[in-house]
Design an enzyme around this catalytic site. Sequence first.
Site, mmCIF file in Angstrom:
data_model
loop_
_atom_site.group_PDB
_atom_site.id
_atom_site.type_symbol
_atom_site.label_atom_id
_atom_site.label_comp_id
_atom_site.label_asym_id
_atom_site.label_seq_id
_atom_site.Cartn_x
_atom_site.Cartn_y
_atom_site.Cartn_z
ATOM 1 N N TYR B 177 8.229 -23.690 -5.426
ATOM 2 C CA TYR B 177 8.767 -24.065 -4.105
ATOM 3 C C TYR B 177 7.623 -24.095 -3.116
ATOM 4 O O TYR B 177 6.563 -23.514 -3.358
ATOM 5 C CB TYR B 177 9.848 -23.081 -3.649
ATOM 6 C CG TYR B 177 9.338 -21.718 -3.247
ATOM 7 C CD1 TYR B 177 9.225 -20.691 -4.178
ATOM 8 C CD2 TYR B 177 8.956 -21.463 -1.928
ATOM 9 C CE1 TYR B 177 8.753 -19.445 -3.811
ATOM 10 C CE2 TYR B 177 8.474 -20.215 -1.555
ATOM 11 C CZ TYR B 177 8.369 -19.212 -2.500
ATOM 12 O OH TYR B 177 7.901 -17.978 -2.144
ATOM 13 N N CYS B 178 7.868 -24.794 -1.974
ATOM 14 C CA CYS B 178 6.867 -24.745 -0.919
ATOM 15 C C CYS B 178 7.531 -24.683 0.446
ATOM 16 O O CYS B 178 8.350 -23.816 0.692
ATOM 17 C CB CYS B 178 5.841 -25.854 -1.030
ATOM 18 S SG CYS B 178 6.501 -27.513 -1.134
ATOM 19 N N ARG B 179 7.182 -25.617 1.370
ATOM 20 C CA ARG B 179 7.602 -25.435 2.762
ATOM 21 C C ARG B 179 9.027 -25.878 3.033
ATOM 22 O O ARG B 179 9.683 -25.357 3.921
ATOM 23 C CB ARG B 179 6.676 -26.206 3.687
ATOM 24 C CG ARG B 179 5.307 -25.595 3.772
ATOM 25 C CD ARG B 179 4.382 -26.489 4.566
ATOM 26 N NE ARG B 179 3.092 -25.851 4.773
ATOM 27 C CZ ARG B 179 1.975 -26.512 5.004
ATOM 28 N NH1 ARG B 179 1.987 -27.837 5.053
ATOM 29 N NH2 ARG B 179 0.849 -25.872 5.189
ATOM 30 N N CYS B 183 8.215 -31.235 1.423
ATOM 31 C CA CYS B 183 6.870 -30.742 1.188
ATOM 32 C C CYS B 183 6.472 -31.185 -0.213
ATOM 33 O O CYS B 183 7.196 -30.956 -1.180
ATOM 34 C CB CYS B 183 6.861 -29.225 1.301
ATOM 35 S SG CYS B 183 5.268 -28.486 0.994
ATOM 36 N N PHE B 207 10.889 -22.222 1.597
ATOM 37 C CA PHE B 207 11.024 -20.842 2.022
ATOM 38 C C PHE B 207 11.899 -20.669 3.265
ATOM 39 O O PHE B 207 12.778 -19.790 3.274
ATOM 40 C CB PHE B 207 9.635 -20.226 2.251
ATOM 41 C CG PHE B 207 9.698 -18.861 2.837
ATOM 42 C CD1 PHE B 207 10.168 -17.784 2.093
ATOM 43 C CD2 PHE B 207 9.323 -18.641 4.162
ATOM 44 C CE1 PHE B 207 10.254 -16.513 2.648
ATOM 45 C CE2 PHE B 207 9.408 -17.372 4.715
ATOM 46 C CZ PHE B 207 9.877 -16.312 3.962
#
Lengths: 218, 218
Positions: B177-179, B183, B207
Amino acid sequence: MSSPSPKFELFARFAEVAKALGNAHRLVILELLAQRERSVDDLASAARLSVANASQHLRLMRKVGFLVSRRNGTQILYRVSDPAVLDLVKALHRVGERNVAEVREIVGGYFRERDALEPVSREQLSRRMRDGLVTVLDVRPEDEFDAGHLPQAINAPLRELEKQLRDLPKDRDVVAYCRGPYCVFAFEAVALLRQHGFSARRLEDGFPEWKAADLPVA
Amino acid sequence: MSSPSPKFELFARFAEVAKALGNAHRLVILELLAQRERSVDDLASAARLSVANASQHLRLMRKVGFLVSRRNGTQILYRVSDPAVLDLVKALHRVGERNVAEVREIVGGYFRERDALEPVSREQLSRRMRDGLVTVLDVRPEDEFDAGHLPQAINAPLRELEKQLRDLPKDRDVVAYCRGPYCVFAFEAVALLRQHGFSARRLEDGFPEWKAADLPVA
DNA sequence: AAAGTATTCAACATAATTATTGAATTGTAT
DNA sequence: ATACAATTCAATAATTATGTTGAATACTTT
């Protein structure tokens, strides 16, 4: 001059969508269209705009996907394309009301007795309607009422409310509603009703929100 | 020259709030601030803006209530004032993605194998984490990871992911996962992991959404 | 097919937004 | 106190949005 990244490109599109919300006249038009489908010059006069100007605003909102249009006889009717658009407007209201000091002033000033008027939630009204304990008053103009309203609701546009007062049972509570949370009709209706000795309250928001919550509609 | 009605005044305020969303750079800044508090020149360089320009955008977003700031030593740190702001951005994404044809093209082009990559929902990941069946990879930069991340998550910024590959167990599924939903880091991480024989998928968004859903955070 | 109407388009003037530059603040730290 | 750094402000130029006006389009209806 590096070309912008696809992600920036994407955000630029989202920004365009947001810009379409960024004009008071367009927000007024959206509120009107949340009630029912309307023609261009109908909207123009309701929103006090020139027809050409209204047409431009409508075109822009169609471009970003807020609205769709269809022809009916000689005129073109616009409507909101998707309930997600109304959710977006609602999220905007929430942030605006929560975060902008000036909004709190306007809301607390003009819509002054907001809390004093003790709005009724959709759930409460729904329950009390089932129990048959309440008179429901739709104080929007007749055309909007005709396009859809709460079951059992009586249409009493503000200007005619005074005449209709004698027909309302005094022993039942009255709940009035109109276009949405910032529509003043319901506030004024409640004030008038109370002046005449009714026990009156207003619904927390309006018909579009009721419909969006999948509650029964007539 | 009749003075505008209080309701129009109110809608004009809401329009101002919407305008603050109506700029791609500001949306980028909002995404960055959704991860963690940041200083002006930190944001300026991350968003590739001049400091003065970034400061202007920040001031505007503070004015409409999206952001609040505080001083820490020599610099001023900004953060998102309220989760309702992120909800608003999310509603904007939903409408944009749903209604604007061009967005679908960009999303379907650059984020092409969006569906092929079968994003994992928060609920699914949450369940699989409880069962200990999955390696969770946070591919954001280290500073954002440090400010908060999913429990058990391993920080592997994209540039260093390749080096860290040998340390990952090959027999467990990986979720990256990222932003947020747009993303690209997570997409690229999944692609890289698959190239190296891992069974990898990405989390449906990032997140901030995880945190907003009140799921546990480390 | 012609006439009529609702809507859209085009061209313009005005106003608002954006990014840049460089100077002015406002605080911290020496 | 003074110097310093980070941020904000002010002035400008370029771009984009808004609202008018009047003409052009695209339908319906007769």
